[in-house]
Design a protein around this motif. Structure first.
Motif, PDB file in Angstrom:
ATOM      1  N   THR D 109      12.648  50.361 147.808  1.00 51.25           N
ATOM      2  CA  THR D 109      12.977  51.489 146.928  1.00 51.25           C
ATOM      3  C   THR D 109      11.803  51.829 146.016  1.00 51.25           C
ATOM      4  O   THR D 109      11.473  53.006 145.829  1.00 51.25           O
ATOM      5  CB  THR D 109      14.240  51.158 146.100  1.00 51.25           C
ATOM      6  OG1 THR D 109      15.365  51.112 146.981  1.00 51.25           O
ATOM      7  CG2 THR D 109      14.491  52.199 145.033  1.00 51.25           C
ATOM      8  N   LEU D 110      11.142  50.822 145.484  1.00 55.63           N
ATOM      9  CA  LEU D 110       9.957  51.064 144.651  1.00 55.63           C
ATOM     10  C   LEU D 110       8.885  51.803 145.449  1.00 55.63           C
ATOM     11  O   LEU D 110       8.319  52.809 144.989  1.00 55.63           O
ATOM     12  CB  LEU D 110       9.410  49.726 144.118  1.00 55.63           C
ATOM     13  CG  LEU D 110       8.079  49.782 143.361  1.00 55.63           C
ATOM     14  CD1 LEU D 110       8.136  50.751 142.184  1.00 55.63           C
ATOM     15  CD2 LEU D 110       7.669  48.393 142.872  1.00 55.63           C
ATOM     16  N   GLN D 112       9.226  53.684 148.050  1.00 51.88           N
ATOM     17  CA  GLN D 112       9.632  55.065 148.323  1.00 51.88           C
ATOM     18  C   GLN D 112       9.456  55.947 147.095  1.00 51.88           C
ATOM     19  O   GLN D 112       8.993  57.080 147.207  1.00 51.88           O
ATOM     20  CB  GLN D 112      11.079  55.096 148.817  1.00 51.88           C
ATOM     21  CG  GLN D 112      11.174  54.687 150.289  1.00 51.88           C
ATOM     22  CD  GLN D 112      12.596  54.576 150.783  1.00 51.88           C
ATOM     23  OE1 GLN D 112      13.537  54.626 150.015  1.00 51.88           O
ATOM     24  NE2 GLN D 112      12.770  54.401 152.080  1.00 51.88           N
ATOM     25  N   GLN D 113       9.800  55.409 145.937  1.00 48.84           N
ATOM     26  CA  GLN D 113       9.609  56.188 144.699  1.00 48.84           C
ATOM     27  C   GLN D 113       8.136  56.496 144.467  1.00 48.84           C
ATOM     28  O   GLN D 113       7.788  57.529 143.899  1.00 48.84           O
ATOM     29  CB  GLN D 113      10.160  55.411 143.508  1.00 48.84           C
ATOM     30  CG  GLN D 113      11.658  55.457 143.401  1.00 48.84           C
ATOM     31  CD  GLN D 113      12.124  55.219 141.967  1.00 48.84           C
ATOM     32  OE1 GLN D 113      11.337  55.096 141.046  1.00 48.84           O
ATOM     33  NE2 GLN D 113      13.428  55.140 141.805  1.00 48.84           N
TER      34      GLN D 113
END
Lengths: 183, 183, 183, 183
Positions: D109-110, D112-113
């Motif tokens: 998730t990190l 992707q952000q």
């Protein structure tokens, strides 16, 4: 006439169902009401060449075997529903072990391969498997569109609260399917 | 005669295969050599009523549909292998989207329902999908047993290094299948 | 006097909070009301040597750094809450990237290492992060106990529906904390 | 002068380490050799404003608490390494429960952000945690670049085989860091 975004996919949750659980009869009856709008929606997605993805319980077969799952679900309650709405040869079909369509399935990878960023969520039960799936979709950053006439729950208040929660917490767009498709 | 622990399951990775990739011919040939010991192992697990679980690529069908996957893999290279070693009606069968049998599959939940804590890992390719699966099994705390005569890789050194790594890093027991089963 | 099962853990969700969002002021006020029962509950779990696990947003620091997270959340709204209820040296503390405490965190592995099978869920917001966590806990086969006086939501009806849903769908036991602990 | 793609991130695995395990002394010594190139690489990424992400064991603290983890690892073997290479205030820092930096962490998730699609993998041990992480990165579709002078393993042959495997199976680019950065 509004329309679906170009990177949408239609998700159909747990409609291959034997309805053999508490209040299963009620849910089967309510599912009959969503069969027609759901068929129209499928037709529309097919015409637009947008992906149609079934994600379904495996009915304790634990076997990726569409035919056996459909066969094992066939009974007087499900018969008409299965006839109308079972997956076609070219629809995607994944089994899921629990409520959410994302939990321990390849759904996320499939959606990425298809460049999908918007999920049109349908199926049963609206306040359980559809809602769990919506939660997981939201955590994975998908936009959500919920055609309320293509989702059924045993209890009307549960259905209504699930829709409210999807709208307020998950920023889902709640629609009626025929506002989005040409008939 | 050593034997498998009571909570073992037999995992068979990617043997439903079309071998249509670089060095596929070599792997098909090596897979033929593991078919017989693997069949014996299956027979033994069946007799002991221990679970047999296939986890397999979906061959871009993205459809949980055993028959279509087998059919799509059928070719002169795979024919004999498929005939001998394809899943029976009562074997578990899951599709996987990537190399590891745990990644985005229901394998872990299935194993927990079956109270399995020991995985007997077999299949192809030993240094890729079997090794990836072994890594993931180790992170999820499963004991590993690797019958080296039931695992094949394109390159013999890769096979040998994969075994070494499983032994040293993943604490796997490396065995020959017929030391564990009565013939 | 009922009591918690021996393999229980206390989960405290998102109480390290800056309340800087819509209706944050309301939630801060409601959180103040749960501080006392939650403190009692913590005390009880500590006395019983049962695990206490905070799972918390990282406030865009993306850094596993308890002190910096607490510091970044400190403001007039949160001050009293943080003072009363921030993690002790010996409490577990995990950061989570999204709503559910299970999503992309080590929570499940930690719980397995601690042999926990029952989760006592507390924190904020009850109808969002606590409910998402409850869903994920249920899919992973944990028993759920919800002390309703240790969970707060912005809207009372949302709180009430979340509790109903946990009870009916997730088979959670809904309790008042002081029915379970000696004062 | 080749250079890193614009959406690269530098991943630094398990360098906050107490080296208290079999052959830990050897690994500490080899880690000392990678400290300098790794520092140069960090400096370069910082100058380019590209993300630097530590993913590290939690040393059984199960607490997202950078200071305590560093402190708990401090000993004569680790001292010099920690001094040189510990995370700065503005580096990302995640704890991981098992070998792979993706397993039960927010890393994906990190990334992707941050819109990262290329991972520059460094750290220890090359044939274990770095390799496990590389496998998981490959399954999640990241491009891999491995600066071989910034990765250490206890055994030279294991290091070399890990590199071979990353190159052949995971399509990683194996480089020397100073071919990519200006000194």
């Amino acid at each position: 006439m509004t329309t679906f975004p170009p990177n949408s996919a239609l998700l159909i949750i747990d409609v291959i169902n034997n309805f053999e659980f508490e209040h299963g009869k009620i849910l089967a009856k309510k599912t009959l009401h969503i069969v027609n709008p759901l068929k129209q929606l499928k037709k529309y997605f097919k015409k637009q060449q947008l992906p149609i993805i079934y994600v379904n319980d495996h009915y304790n077969l634990w076997q990726a075997n569409l035919d056996r799952i459909v066969k094992s679900c066939l009974n007087p309650l499900s018969e008409m529903i299965l006839q109308e709405i079972k997956p076609d040869e070219d629809d995607y079909f994944l089994i899921k072990p629990m409520h959410s369509a994302f939990y321990e399935t390849a759904l996320n990878t499939l959606l990425q391969q298809l460049h999908v960023n918007t999920l049109v969520l349908t199926g049963i039960a609206g306040n359980i498997c559809v809602l769990f799936t919506a939660n997981d979709a939201y955590m994975r950053d998908y936009q959500l569109i919920i055609p309320r006439d293509c989702m059924a729950s045993v209890d009307d208040r549960d259905q209504s609260y699930a829709l409210t929660m999807m709208k307020n917490v998950l920023k889902a767009e709640i629609i009626f399917s025929n506002d989005y498709i040409e008939n």
